[in-house]
Structures are given as C-alpha cells and as structure tokens.
Design a protein around this motif. Structure first.
Motif, PDB file in Angstrom:
ATOM      1  N   SER A 136      24.322  60.755  44.133  1.00 20.11           N
ATOM      2  CA  SER A 136      24.751  59.564  43.394  1.00 20.11           C
ATOM      3  C   SER A 136      24.902  59.786  41.881  1.00 20.11           C
ATOM      4  O   SER A 136      25.872  59.294  41.282  1.00 20.11           O
ATOM      5  N   LEU A 140      28.213  58.865  39.687  1.00 24.52           N
ATOM      6  CA  LEU A 140      28.099  57.986  38.518  1.00 24.52           C
ATOM      7  C   LEU A 140      28.727  58.641  37.295  1.00 24.52           C
ATOM      8  O   LEU A 140      29.390  57.975  36.487  1.00 24.52           O
ATOM      9  N   SER A 144      31.681  56.523  35.518  1.00 24.23           N
ATOM     10  CA  SER A 144      31.287  55.859  34.271  1.00 24.23           C
ATOM     11  C   SER A 144      32.296  56.102  33.148  1.00 24.23           C
ATOM     12  O   SER A 144      32.439  55.275  32.242  1.00 24.23           O
ATOM     13  N   TRP A 147      35.193  53.493  34.150  1.00 26.69           N
ATOM     14  CA  TRP A 147      34.851  52.212  34.775  1.00 26.69           C
ATOM     15  C   TRP A 147      35.284  51.011  33.937  1.00 26.69           C
ATOM     16  O   TRP A 147      35.748  50.003  34.469  1.00 26.69           O
ATOM     17  N   LYS A 158      36.654  55.274  43.384  1.00 25.55           N
ATOM     18  CA  LYS A 158      35.390  55.010  44.079  1.00 25.55           C
ATOM     19  C   LYS A 158      35.613  54.867  45.588  1.00 25.55           C
ATOM     20  O   LYS A 158      34.880  55.446  46.398  1.00 25.55           O
ATOM     21  N   GLU A 182      26.345  51.502  46.982  1.00 26.77           N
ATOM     22  CA  GLU A 182      25.505  50.845  45.970  1.00 26.77           C
ATOM     23  C   GLU A 182      25.623  51.474  44.588  1.00 26.77           C
ATOM     24  O   GLU A 182      24.786  51.241  43.718  1.00 26.77           O
ATOM     25  N   GLU A 184      27.647  50.825  42.254  1.00 27.17           N
ATOM     26  CA  GLU A 184      28.005  49.866  41.210  1.00 27.17           C
ATOM     27  C   GLU A 184      26.790  49.289  40.499  1.00 27.17           C
ATOM     28  O   GLU A 184      26.921  48.735  39.414  1.00 27.17           O
ATOM     29  N   THR A 185      25.618  49.394  41.107  1.00 28.89           N
ATOM     30  CA  THR A 185      24.407  48.903  40.432  1.00 28.89           C
ATOM     31  C   THR A 185      24.122  49.696  39.166  1.00 28.89           C
ATOM     32  O   THR A 185      23.424  49.206  38.274  1.00 28.89           O
ATOM     33  N   GLY A 186      24.651  50.903  39.067  1.00 28.86           N
ATOM     34  CA  GLY A 186      24.444  51.721  37.878  1.00 28.86           C
ATOM     35  C   GLY A 186      25.599  51.687  36.911  1.00 28.86           C
ATOM     36  O   GLY A 186      25.613  52.446  35.937  1.00 28.86           O
ATOM     37  N   ARG A 189      28.898  45.699  34.603  1.00 32.23           N
ATOM     38  CA  ARG A 189      29.550  44.641  35.368  1.00 32.23           C
ATOM     39  C   ARG A 189      30.828  44.228  34.647  1.00 32.23           C
ATOM     40  O   ARG A 189      30.825  43.933  33.463  1.00 32.23           O
TER      41      ARG A 189
END
Length: 387
Positions: A136, A140, A144, A147, A158, A182, A184-186, A189
């Motif tokens: 992960s 990321l 990132s 994003w 993604k 999961e 996107e939690t990192g 938003r």
C-alpha cells in the motif's frame, strides 16, 4: 530472533554454514562466496534449498523467504516448486491484464489510453518491481503525486492498479490482500465538482452553423451531422452506410455509452449532410482522408477540436453541443424533459420511472429533431408544445 546480523554476514570469511535460526543458514564458500540456504524437512526427508546470493538477497529478505517456504512445507507442498513459480514485475502483470481486456475496450484509442496512463504514472516508480513486493505505501506514493492536481486521472489509475492486483491475486502471483483497497483513507479528500463541457449558447449556434457549412472536408460534414443528430463523437465518426435506413439511423449498442441501441430520426438537415457525403466512403460515412491502403479509417477523435480552433472557437467541445440543444429545449422550444433526454439517449427519471418508460418516444422525437434542424439552419420554424 536470528543469530546473524548484517555486519556479521559481511565480515564472515571462513567457509562453512552459519545458522540464523528458523532453518536458515548462511553458506560461506571458497573465495568468500556467500549464499542463503534453507534446511528443512519435506515429506519426512531433510532437504536444502538455495535462496540466492547475499549480494542479491538481504538478510531480512532471506528470513522472509525462509518463513514462506517453511509454511509451504508444513502444508505438504514442495518449496522447490514454489521457488520456481513465475515472478512477474508490475509492468509485466499490467501488460497481461491489458491484453486480456483487449476485447472489452471501446476502441483502439481506448486501449492505447489505458496502457499509456500506466506508462506515464505507474511504471516509472513500480514498473520493474516484482509485483509481490509492492504494498500500500508504494501505491500511495504513485497516487499522491496526481491525486489533487489530476484527480480524474488519478482515480482511473487507481482503478487500473486495483484490477492488476486483483488479477495477480487470482493468478497466484500476489500472496497478499489487494494493496489498493482502502487506499483513499491515506489521500486528501476531494470535493467533487461537476465538470461542464464548454458549450455555445443556443442563441449563437445559428451563426456557428453558417461558418461550419462554409468549411470543406469530412470533419466539417461530420460535425455538422453531429449537430443535427445530437450524436456523440464516436457514434458519428464511426457511422456506416448500412446503419442508414431511409430517414432512420440505427446506432448499434457497441458504440453507445449505455450499450443500448439507439434509433435516431434523420431530419432534413441530417439527410442533406448524408447526400453530400454520398460516394466518399464504401462503408464509413465520414472516412478519414488519411485512411491506409488496407481499408477505410474513421476520423480521429481530435479533428473536431482542431476544426473549431480554426473557426475561431478554441474553447468549444463536441460534447458541448448536446448541452446547447438541452438549453434550447428548456428555454426556447419548451420541450418536455423526457423527450429531450430521449433525444440525447440519456436515461431519465428514477428506477421506478425508468421501469415503466419502455418507449424511446421516437414519434415525438421525429418532430422535435426537425424543429431543431430548422432552427440550426436559421429557418423560422413554429415550435409547438408536444402533447
């Protein structure tokens, strides 16, 4: 805990086997050659398995691999076969997935854009990495960077990466859970904002049509046909003569966004364009002037942007003319919502409403498309509210 350390591995010189625990040994040979060996029991017999040179495999990696092979042996498997399994890089796995998806892409351009996005954004960081070493944090690191600034592109990358790892898991090339899940939690938003295609005001579209008709070339005629039929770019660019039946154009499901065939009533303006294109292509109505000898080729998806730029409309998009029509329906012609949406081949209403709306409102669309065509041509057409 192992008995060896990285420093000890580097300084040992005397030939022999040096245990680290967990059945892992450092084998030091003549000439200071060093490699890792796993000594374990397989089906009741002790066997040795080479895990690679110290120069290629670190102490931590050797411990992880030894633990993995012991687990294989405990389950009755053969560590030797496990070691011989194919190891793919992330790029190799991605290209295999791309090849398997080849028949599901809308067009060659779609297929090319799919892999090009991975070549630009994912391969530079992950391409040559063995896929089973990617986790992960690596995903990321790729996402990132784009994003926020290129959010739509990032979401597509993604999704593609998730597909690659899902395939790798099923094909036994990736022994871990999907690292994209999961993720996107990192990531920051992003507040979604609807993007609107640049469109011309319906009050100015007649002037645009006058300029367009003065233009020569298949791209100009195709764009003119798009305005009269409200088709999407690809639907018109790849239109074939055998799809025309009198005053009806039958667009096959394969070219429709919703994968549902669409009946398009051909107005007098649309039929005029077809008459002018007669004889240019054997199969395609709007063949490219750069078609290869092997056969006719459709117009490129970039020709309209270049055409409108030459006409003095650099900000307009082909898709935007559909918005122009929608505004004309609401503000000028007072066309009912469901008729306007049907003309655009849109689904309208909630699930219950769509379940009962089986008709494509073809007869009502025939009239409104003729009115729209007359309006585009600058003719005074009496607009009547449809019953």
């Amino acid at each position: 805990m192992g008995k060896l350390t990285a420093r000890k591995v580097a300084t040992l010189k005397d030939p022999g086997f040096y245990g680290d625990g967990g059945c892992l040994y450092l084998a030091v040979g003549e000439g200071n050659s060093k490699s890792w060996v796993l000594r374990t029991v397989v089906h009741g017999k002790r066997r040795d398995f080479g895990l690679g040179s110290v120069s290629l495999v670190s102490l931590a990696e050797a411990r992880d691999l030894a633990a993995e092979l012991r687990k294989v042996a405990r389950k009755g498997g053969d560590p030797a076969l496990h070691l011989k399994r194919e190891t793919l890089t992330f790029e190799q796995a991605t290209r295999r997935v791309h090849e398997q998806l080849s028949e599901s892409f809308d067009s060659e351009g779609h297929a090319a854009r799919w892999i090009a996005g991975m070549e630009i954004h994912a391969f530079p960081k992950l391409g040559d990495r063995p896929i089973d070493t990617i986790h992960s944090p690596d995903i990321l690191e790729v996402l990132s960077v784009i994003w926020v600034g290129k959010h739509d592109t990032a979401r597509r990358i993604k999704q593609r990466m998730s597909n690659v790892f899902s395939w790798a898991i099923q094909a036994k090339h990736y022994p871990h859970p999907n690292p994209v899940a999961e993720i996107e939690t990192g990531l920051p938003r992003i507040k979604h904002q609807a993007e609107h295609m640049e469109a011309i005001d319906w009050r100015e579209v007649q002037e645009f049509m006058v300029k367009l008709k003065r233009r020569e070339g298949n791209a100009a005629r195709c764009l003119e046909f798009i305005l009269h039929t409200l088709a999407r770019s690809r639907e018109a660019r790849e239109a074939c003569w055998d799809e025309i039946n009198g005053q009806l154009w039958l667009v096959p499901p394969s070219r429709m966004k919703r994968r549902i065939g669409h009946r398009v009533p051909l107005s007098s303006g649309a039929l005029d364009v077809l008459e002018r294109m007669n004889g240019f292509g054997r199969e395609l109505i709007f063949p490219s002037a750069h078609s290869r000898r092997a056969g006719e080729q459709p117009l490129s998806d970039t020709v309209f942007k270049a055409l409108m730029k030459r006409m003095g409309y650099p900000d307009l998009t082909t898709h935007g003319f559909r918005s122009t029509f929608r505004d004309w329906c609401s503000e000028y012609a007072r066309v009912e919502r469901e008729v306007a949406e049907a003309a655009l081949a849109h689904a309208y209403g909630d699930k219950t409403e769509r379940a009962y709306a089986r008709s494509d409102l073809f007869e009502r669309r025939v009239e409104i498309m003729e009115l729209w065509s007359s309006f585009l041509s600058g003719q005074d057409a009496k607009v009547v509210k449809l019953a």
